[in-house]
Design an enzyme around this catalytic site. Structure first.
Site: not given
Length: 263
Positions: A133, A162
């Site tokens: 992320y 992400k």
């Protein structure tokens, strides 16, 4: 685990300063009924950084039970301490989850080498797929495509990212350099459609807390080759997306979810 479509970064509802587990189950049911592709509890939107260790584990257990295997559950596990993150990875991996979302260490501003070492330790600590992320706006530092690709080359369970850097160039560089099984997911609702146009597989979404059918519909339309319809859905959702970020997330989205009677 299929990392594709729209995964909701779900809010953590509270009542009288305690986690409202009945409301949390209601939120999960609402998501499942509206065709969401995955659930991400205890991310930034789920206020993981301010949950007690007991609350954190209880939220994940509740979401896993409420999801009932219908969609993947991928909780957030990252901290800015490698040792603490490894401990979290081991504990959460035993809770019946399908994967893990691990944020770049925040505040410390690690170097690219530091990020490589950090995520390598996390990957060694579990057999589950890990989604990196990258969100420089919250962590203070950007994980470069070369670092992402090097980690993927070393660990097959580093399964995706992400991406919330806001850079389509960065997204394109990762997709160009990665193998076909590595999944790039949008971390910005307003950029899900543009990112999918250069090869992302969907998004991990805030707006889908409020409009799960529409957010998952956008991804499904695009993946089904209906780009014009997906663009129309993007423009329909865009004012709501902007409204949900008028103040620091998750303040607006929790208010919106409360207006729906979910918490």
């Amino acid at each position: 685990m299929k990392i594709q479509g729209c995964f909701t970064a779900i809010v953590t509802p509270f009542r009288n300063d305690k986690v409202d587990f009945e409301a949390l189950k209601k939120i999960v049911r609402f998501q499942l009924e509206n065709g969401i592709n995955g659930l991400v509890p205890c991310g930034s939107t789920g206020e993981a950084a301010t949950l007690s260790p007991e609350e954190y584990l209880a939220v994940i257990k509740t979401v896993v039970a409420a999801a009932g295997g219908k969609v993947p559950v991928v909780p957030g596990v990252g901290t800015n301490s490698t040792a603490k993150s490894v401990e979290m990875v081991k504990k959460v991996s035993a809770l019946g989850v399908d994967g893990l979302l691990a944020i770049v260490p925040y505040y410390n501003k690690p170097t690219q080498e530091g990020m490589t070492v950090h995520f390598s330790e996390l990957a060694k600590a579990t057999r589950l797929p890990i989604i990196l992320y990258n969100i420089p706006g919250r962590t203070g530092v950007n994980m470069l495509p070369a670092t992402v690709l090097a980690l993927r080359g070393k660990f097959s369970n580093i399964a995706g990212i992400k991406e919330a850097s806001g850079s389509l160039d960065q997204v394109s560089e990762i997709i160009n350099g990665a193998d076909k099984d590595f999944a790039v997911m949008s971390g910005d609702d307003s950029l899900t459609l543009p990112m999918m146009s250069v090869g992302a597989r969907g998004g991990i979404s805030v707006v889908s807390n409020v409009a799960p059918a529409e957010a998952s519909g956008l991804c499904g339309l695009f993946l089904g080759g209906k780009q014009a319809e997906a663009a129309a859905m993007h423009h329909r959702l865009f004012p709501l997306v902007k409204a949900l970020f008028t103040e620091t997330n998750p303040i607006p989205v929790k208010y919106a979810v409360s207006l729906l009677g979910l918490c």
